[in-house]
Scaffold this motif. Structure first.
Motif, PDB file in Angstrom:
ATOM      1  N   ARG A 199      -5.833   1.094   2.722  1.00  0.00           N
ATOM      2  CA  ARG A 199      -6.113  -0.466   3.162  1.00  0.00           C
ATOM      3  C   ARG A 199      -6.798  -1.599   2.538  1.00  0.00           C
ATOM      4  O   ARG A 199      -6.930  -1.944   3.607  1.00  0.00           O
ATOM      5  CB  ARG A 199      -7.399   0.729   4.801  1.00  0.00           C
ATOM      6  CG  ARG A 199      -6.862   1.462   5.633  1.00  0.00           C
ATOM      7  CD  ARG A 199      -7.144   2.300   6.536  1.00  0.00           C
ATOM      8  NE  ARG A 199      -8.943   2.111   6.601  1.00  0.00           N
ATOM      9  CZ  ARG A 199      -9.267   3.847   6.377  1.00  0.00           C
ATOM     10  NH1 ARG A 199      -8.159   4.666   6.448  1.00  0.00           N
ATOM     11  NH2 ARG A 199     -10.054   3.923   6.350  1.00  0.00           N
ATOM     12  N   ALA A 200      -7.671  -0.616   1.279  1.00  0.00           N
ATOM     13  CA  ALA A 200      -8.339  -2.071   0.909  1.00  0.00           C
ATOM     14  C   ALA A 200      -7.603  -2.810  -0.020  1.00  0.00           C
ATOM     15  O   ALA A 200      -7.055  -4.232  -0.077  1.00  0.00           O
ATOM     16  CB  ALA A 200      -8.989  -1.894  -0.173  1.00  0.00           C
ATOM     17  N   VAL A 238      -3.736   4.004  -9.006  1.00  0.00           N
ATOM     18  CA  VAL A 238      -3.331   2.488  -7.824  1.00  0.00           C
ATOM     19  C   VAL A 238      -1.426   2.540  -7.641  1.00  0.00           C
ATOM     20  O   VAL A 238      -0.991   2.618  -7.036  1.00  0.00           O
ATOM     21  CB  VAL A 238      -3.397   1.323  -9.021  1.00  0.00           C
ATOM     22  CG1 VAL A 238      -2.836   0.057  -8.314  1.00  0.00           C
ATOM     23  CG2 VAL A 238      -5.059   1.263  -8.912  1.00  0.00           C
ATOM     24  N   THR A 239      -0.672   3.271  -8.530  1.00  0.00           N
ATOM     25  CA  THR A 239       0.769   3.355  -8.687  1.00  0.00           C
ATOM     26  C   THR A 239       1.062   4.312  -7.316  1.00  0.00           C
ATOM     27  O   THR A 239       2.084   3.887  -7.029  1.00  0.00           O
ATOM     28  CB  THR A 239       1.349   3.406  -9.613  1.00  0.00           C
ATOM     29  OG1 THR A 239       0.778   2.799 -10.689  1.00  0.00           O
ATOM     30  CG2 THR A 239       2.695   3.440  -9.419  1.00  0.00           C
ATOM     31  N   LYS A 240       0.682   5.376  -7.174  1.00  0.00           N
ATOM     32  CA  LYS A 240       0.772   6.025  -6.189  1.00  0.00           C
ATOM     33  C   LYS A 240       0.579   5.955  -4.723  1.00  0.00           C
ATOM     34  O   LYS A 240       1.666   5.648  -4.028  1.00  0.00           O
ATOM     35  CB  LYS A 240       0.381   6.977  -6.528  1.00  0.00           C
ATOM     36  CG  LYS A 240       0.238   8.267  -8.038  1.00  0.00           C
ATOM     37  CD  LYS A 240      -0.367   9.883  -7.971  1.00  0.00           C
ATOM     38  CE  LYS A 240       0.275  10.406  -9.546  1.00  0.00           C
ATOM     39  NZ  LYS A 240      -0.038  11.465  -9.894  1.00  0.00           N
ATOM     40  N   HIS A 241      -0.307   5.080  -4.978  1.00  0.00           N
ATOM     41  CA  HIS A 241      -1.029   4.129  -3.497  1.00  0.00           C
ATOM     42  C   HIS A 241      -0.196   3.056  -3.329  1.00  0.00           C
ATOM     43  O   HIS A 241       0.288   3.111  -2.428  1.00  0.00           O
ATOM     44  CB  HIS A 241      -2.478   4.244  -3.578  1.00  0.00           C
ATOM     45  CG  HIS A 241      -3.445   4.752  -3.325  1.00  0.00           C
ATOM     46  ND1 HIS A 241      -3.737   5.445  -2.842  1.00  0.00           N
ATOM     47  CD2 HIS A 241      -4.534   5.126  -4.318  1.00  0.00           C
ATOM     48  CE1 HIS A 241      -4.761   6.459  -2.864  1.00  0.00           C
ATOM     49  NE2 HIS A 241      -5.239   6.301  -4.016  1.00  0.00           N
ATOM     50  N   LEU A 242       0.758   2.241  -3.870  1.00  0.00           N
ATOM     51  CA  LEU A 242       1.163   1.519  -3.323  1.00  0.00           C
ATOM     52  C   LEU A 242       2.885   1.525  -3.326  1.00  0.00           C
ATOM     53  O   LEU A 242       3.844   1.421  -1.983  1.00  0.00           O
ATOM     54  CB  LEU A 242       1.565   0.770  -4.965  1.00  0.00           C
ATOM     55  CG  LEU A 242       0.514  -0.567  -5.494  1.00  0.00           C
ATOM     56  CD1 LEU A 242       0.434  -1.567  -6.808  1.00  0.00           C
ATOM     57  CD2 LEU A 242       0.158  -1.531  -4.444  1.00  0.00           C
ATOM     58  N   LYS A 243       2.904   3.360  -3.715  1.00  0.00           N
ATOM     59  CA  LYS A 243       4.411   4.083  -3.896  1.00  0.00           C
ATOM     60  C   LYS A 243       4.651   3.793  -2.247  1.00  0.00           C
ATOM     61  O   LYS A 243       4.962   4.154  -1.340  1.00  0.00           O
ATOM     62  CB  LYS A 243       4.385   5.048  -4.231  1.00  0.00           C
ATOM     63  CG  LYS A 243       5.184   4.464  -5.865  1.00  0.00           C
ATOM     64  CD  LYS A 243       5.753   5.565  -7.015  1.00  0.00           C
ATOM     65  CE  LYS A 243       6.246   5.312  -8.060  1.00  0.00           C
ATOM     66  NZ  LYS A 243       6.399   6.350  -9.008  1.00  0.00           N
ATOM     67  N   LEU A 244       3.211   5.138  -1.778  1.00  0.00           N
ATOM     68  CA  LEU A 244       3.045   5.256  -0.061  1.00  0.00           C
ATOM     69  C   LEU A 244       2.949   4.330   0.610  1.00  0.00           C
ATOM     70  O   LEU A 244       3.820   3.766   1.765  1.00  0.00           O
ATOM     71  CB  LEU A 244       1.839   6.292   0.083  1.00  0.00           C
ATOM     72  CG  LEU A 244       1.712   7.436  -0.238  1.00  0.00           C
ATOM     73  CD1 LEU A 244       0.319   8.129  -0.581  1.00  0.00           C
ATOM     74  CD2 LEU A 244       2.645   8.212   0.625  1.00  0.00           C
ATOM     75  N   LEU A 245       2.663   2.830  -0.187  1.00  0.00           N
ATOM     76  CA  LEU A 245       2.714   2.079   0.933  1.00  0.00           C
ATOM     77  C   LEU A 245       3.924   1.483   1.047  1.00  0.00           C
ATOM     78  O   LEU A 245       4.442   0.819   1.772  1.00  0.00           O
ATOM     79  CB  LEU A 245       1.944   0.782   0.033  1.00  0.00           C
ATOM     80  CG  LEU A 245      -0.278   0.791   0.921  1.00  0.00           C
ATOM     81  CD1 LEU A 245      -1.125   0.098  -0.360  1.00  0.00           C
ATOM     82  CD2 LEU A 245      -0.355   1.080   2.248  1.00  0.00           C
ATOM     83  N   GLU A 246       4.990   1.239   0.093  1.00  0.00           N
ATOM     84  CA  GLU A 246       6.324   0.776  -0.191  1.00  0.00           C
ATOM     85  C   GLU A 246       6.934   2.058   0.146  1.00  0.00           C
ATOM     86  O   GLU A 246       7.672   1.217   1.020  1.00  0.00           O
ATOM     87  CB  GLU A 246       6.635   0.712  -1.629  1.00  0.00           C
ATOM     88  CG  GLU A 246       8.056   0.033  -1.816  1.00  0.00           C
ATOM     89  CD  GLU A 246       8.269  -0.162  -3.381  1.00  0.00           C
ATOM     90  OE1 GLU A 246       8.679  -1.357  -3.094  1.00  0.00           O
ATOM     91  OE2 GLU A 246       7.771   0.279  -4.094  1.00  0.00           O
TER      92      GLU A 246
END
Length: 111
Positions: A17-18, A44-52
Motif C-alpha cells: 500500500r505504501a 521489494v522486488t517480491k512486493h512489486l511482482k505481486l502488484l504487477e
C-alpha cells in the motif's frame, strides 16, 4: 474473481500500500521505491511482482533503469465489490431500525 483476489491480496500488505501511495504521485525508478523501505531489494522486488500480477503497476525499461507506474483501474473492481456489501449492510441496518421502531410502537400501544 481472480483479478479481484489478486488485487485484494496485493493491497493487503502495508508495504505494498505504501508503494502504491508513492507511485500515486507519479512514476518512479525501482531504486527510488526501494530506498523508501528498510528492507532488502529482493523483498521489494517480491512486493512489486505481486502488484504487477494484480495489474496495479507496470514496468518499463528506460535505458538501464526500470520505471514503475501505478495503474488504478484494478481498484475500481475492488470499489465495486465493496459498494455491493455497503448496500447490503445499509439495507440490513435500515430493516433493523424499522424493527426497533415497530417494537417501540408495540410497547407503547400495550401501555
Amino acid at each position: 474473481m481472480d483479478q479481484l483476489t489478486d488485487v485484494l491480496n496485493a493491497i493487503s500488505h502495508p508495504t505494498r500500500r505504501a508503494i502504491i501511495g508513492q507511485l500515486a504521485n507519479g512514476p518512479a525508478r525501482f531504486l527510488d521505491i526501494a530506498e523508501s523501505f528498510d528492507t532488502a531489494l529482493n523483498s521489494v522486488t517480491k512486493h512489486l511482482k505481486l502488484l504487477e500480477r494484480a495489474e496495479l503497476i507496470e514496468r518499463r525499461k528506460q535505458g538501464r533503469e526500470v520505471i514503475i507506474s501505478f495503474r488504478g483501474e484494478p481498484l475500481r473492481e475492488v470499489a465495486g465489490w465493496v459498494h455491493e456489501y455497503e448496500r447490503f449492510w445499509n439495507e440490513r441496518l435500515d430493516q433493523f431500525e424499522q424493527y426497533l421502531k415497530n417494537q417501540k410502537t408495540n410497547r407503547d400501544k400495550m401501555r
